[in-house]
Enzyme design. Structure first.
Site, PDB file in Angstrom:
ATOM      1  N   CYS A 197     -17.410 -35.215 -23.572  1.00  0.00           N
ATOM      2  CA  CYS A 197     -18.147 -35.539 -22.350  1.00  0.00           C
ATOM      3  C   CYS A 197     -17.509 -36.757 -21.689  1.00  0.00           C
ATOM      4  CB  CYS A 197     -19.599 -35.823 -22.709  1.00  0.00           C
ATOM      5  SG  CYS A 197     -20.558 -36.465 -21.331  1.00  0.00           S
ATOM      6  N   CYS A 200     -20.223 -39.817 -21.711  1.00  0.00           N
ATOM      7  CA  CYS A 200     -20.649 -40.580 -22.895  1.00  0.00           C
ATOM      8  C   CYS A 200     -19.724 -40.394 -24.093  1.00  0.00           C
ATOM      9  CB  CYS A 200     -22.073 -40.180 -23.283  1.00  0.00           C
ATOM     10  SG  CYS A 200     -22.182 -38.575 -24.118  1.00  0.00           S
ATOM     11  N   CYS A 228     -23.231 -31.395 -22.145  1.00  0.00           N
ATOM     12  CA  CYS A 228     -23.046 -32.393 -23.200  1.00  0.00           C
ATOM     13  C   CYS A 228     -24.198 -32.277 -24.193  1.00  0.00           C
ATOM     14  CB  CYS A 228     -23.016 -33.796 -22.600  1.00  0.00           C
ATOM     15  SG  CYS A 228     -22.885 -35.074 -23.870  1.00  0.00           S
ATOM     16  N   CYS A 231     -25.918 -36.253 -23.921  1.00  0.00           N
ATOM     17  CA  CYS A 231     -26.535 -36.863 -22.729  1.00  0.00           C
ATOM     18  C   CYS A 231     -26.876 -35.740 -21.750  1.00  0.00           C
ATOM     19  CB  CYS A 231     -25.625 -37.925 -22.092  1.00  0.00           C
ATOM     20  SG  CYS A 231     -24.234 -37.271 -21.141  1.00  0.00           S
ATOM     21  N   ASP A 348      10.382 -36.354 -22.119  1.00  0.00           N
ATOM     22  CA  ASP A 348       9.834 -36.035 -23.433  1.00  0.00           C
ATOM     23  C   ASP A 348       9.273 -34.606 -23.387  1.00  0.00           C
ATOM     24  OD1 ASP A 348       8.167 -35.745 -25.638  1.00  0.00           O
ATOM     25  OD2 ASP A 348       7.706 -37.890 -25.673  1.00  0.00           O
TER      26      ASP A 348
END
Ligand SMILES: [Zn+2]
Length: 424
Positions: A197, A200, A228, A231, A348
């Site tokens: 999330c 949170c 989530c 939350c 890379d």
């Protein structure tokens, strides 16, 4: 449009001259150098050129160039549109795009994700279109979270109307400080950057799971809701929904897309474009025929011919882009993969390990490009049989005449295009 102040007129004119010189000397399409000259002479030029237009900013990790093109095509139904068609997506490119169509009442600008706050601040664009955020080359999830946080700050307290893909949790979070948001359920195939999330840090419960979507059933892919566990952050109710080949508008009416551009990612781009068009007063009945006229964008999806072979060019710059290219590639055809690692590609290549290549098993796979050995090792570990080729020409020559798919990253793609002619 009102007349530009004298200094801005001069800066804009000199910028166009520099662009013409740049083209004449073979240094590219000139849009960046022209804009740079203009900005040097008049730092406020972008603000002045943007004033009095209906402006749309388009940002995402993938699909910016295509969506910018689709929205532009739709809005041409309403009038002239200024746009940065060749992907010069930083302020110098924006100056050049707007300066070259000064009378156009509409502007559609592709914007690099990192530049979005600055460009929004300068142009005060009325519409901002946000589609997806995922790791790009070596960027990691933490960096795209910071990017979304910058979007939140940039959008808070502004009148801009945001059109955003609510199937991407990070985009949803990035857009949700805006005063007004139209949510489009445009899907999300690459989910490896969306397990936490953004609000949170708790776990996100997703309708589908695993392997960036490659092993999901059609029903799992169609169900894109998320929430989530810890939350209240959850997927907003969408106003527009992409449902397979169709888009469902806010009135519940279903529109068959029938695009010429292939693949699910382009259907998602088109769904977003329809939502943007309607925000500017253009309904899907008028916008959709325009979207169907787009066949290739800056060489992507173009087919080029060589000695009886038809090569279809697909660009993939990052892990999510590879999944989109796999979705478009024909499993019945041989495929050439070309990977470079120059500046624009990122030096890379460890991102190659983020992509699941097993979908390529069973078709002839040819590997080329500067980093062919990196890709070869990755394919060997994934148990995908392949043939290593010294050059792109050699790879083409190995295959029998007929149709061939090509997936290349940025500079590899540009090299192939340069050699086969700049078909757009
Ligand atoms: Zn949460």
């Amino acid at each position: 449009m009102s007349q530009l102040p004298l200094r801005a007129q001069l800066a804009s004119a000199l910028g166009r001259t520099a662009a013409t010189l740049s083209r004449a000397t073979g240094r590219g399409d000139g849009s960046v150098i022209g804009g740079r000259v203009g900005l040097m002479l008049e730092p406020d030029l972008l603000r002045k050129l943007a004033a009095d237009r209906k402006l749309v900013l388009v940002s995402a990790t993938n699909g910016k160039t295509t969506t910018t093109r689709l929205i532009t095509s739709a809005l041409q139904e309403l009038g002239d549109v200024a746009t940065n068609a060749f992907g010069a997506n930083m302020p110098a490119g924006h100056v050049s795009a707007l300066a070259s169509s000064k009378g156009a009442p509409y502007g559609v600008l592709e914007v690099d994700e990192k530049y979005l706050p600055e460009v929004l601040d300068t142009t005060e664009a009325g519409i901002v279109c946000l589609m997806n955020l995922s790791r790009d080359q070596m960027d990691r999830a933490a960096e795209i979270w910071l990017l979304a946080q910058k979007w939140r700050r940039a959008l808070a307290g502004r009148p801009a109307h945001v059109i955003a893909n609510c199937d991407d949790p990070l985009v949803t979070w990035g857009a949700s400080t805006a005063a007004r948001v139209t949510w489009v359920a445009a899907g999300q195939r690459w989910r490896e950057d969306s397990w936490c999330c953004p609000e949170c840090g708790g776990p996100l419960d997703r309708a589908g799971f695993g392997n960036g979507g490659q092993n999901l059933t059609a029903a799992q892919l169609a169900d894109t809701s998320w929430a989530c566990r810890e939350c209240t952050f959850h997927r907003p109710e969408p106003n527009w929904v992409l449902d397979g080949e169709d888009v469902i508008d806010p009135r519940g009416q279903r529109w068959r897309l029938d695009l010429q551009l292939p693949g699910q990612a382009n259907r998602a781009n088109a769904a977003v474009a329809l939502a943007v068009a309607e925000t500017l007063g253009l309904d899907p009945g008028r916008a959709l025929p325009r979207l169907r006229t787009v066949t290739s964008v800056a060489g992507r999806y173009t087919t080029v011919e060589r000695e009886g072979r038809s090569l279809r060019l697909l660009l993939a710059k990052n892990p999510a882009g590879w999944l989109e290219a796999f979705d478009v590639a024909d499993p019945a055809l041989p495929i050439i993969l070309s990977v470079n690692a120059q500046g624009p590609d990122g030096r890379d290549t460890s991102w190659l390990w983020d992509v699941d290549y097993r979908i390529l098993r069973g078709r002839p796979v040819l590997v080329t490009g500067e980093r062919r050995l990196d890709l070869a090792l990755r394919l060997a570990v994934a148990e995908v049989p392949f043939q290593l080729c010294e050059s792109f020409e050699q790879a083409v020559a190995v295959l029998a005449p007929g149709k061939i798919d090509v997936i290349a990253n940025y500079t590899a793609f540009q090299q192939i295009r340069a050699e086969f002619g700049r078909a757009v």
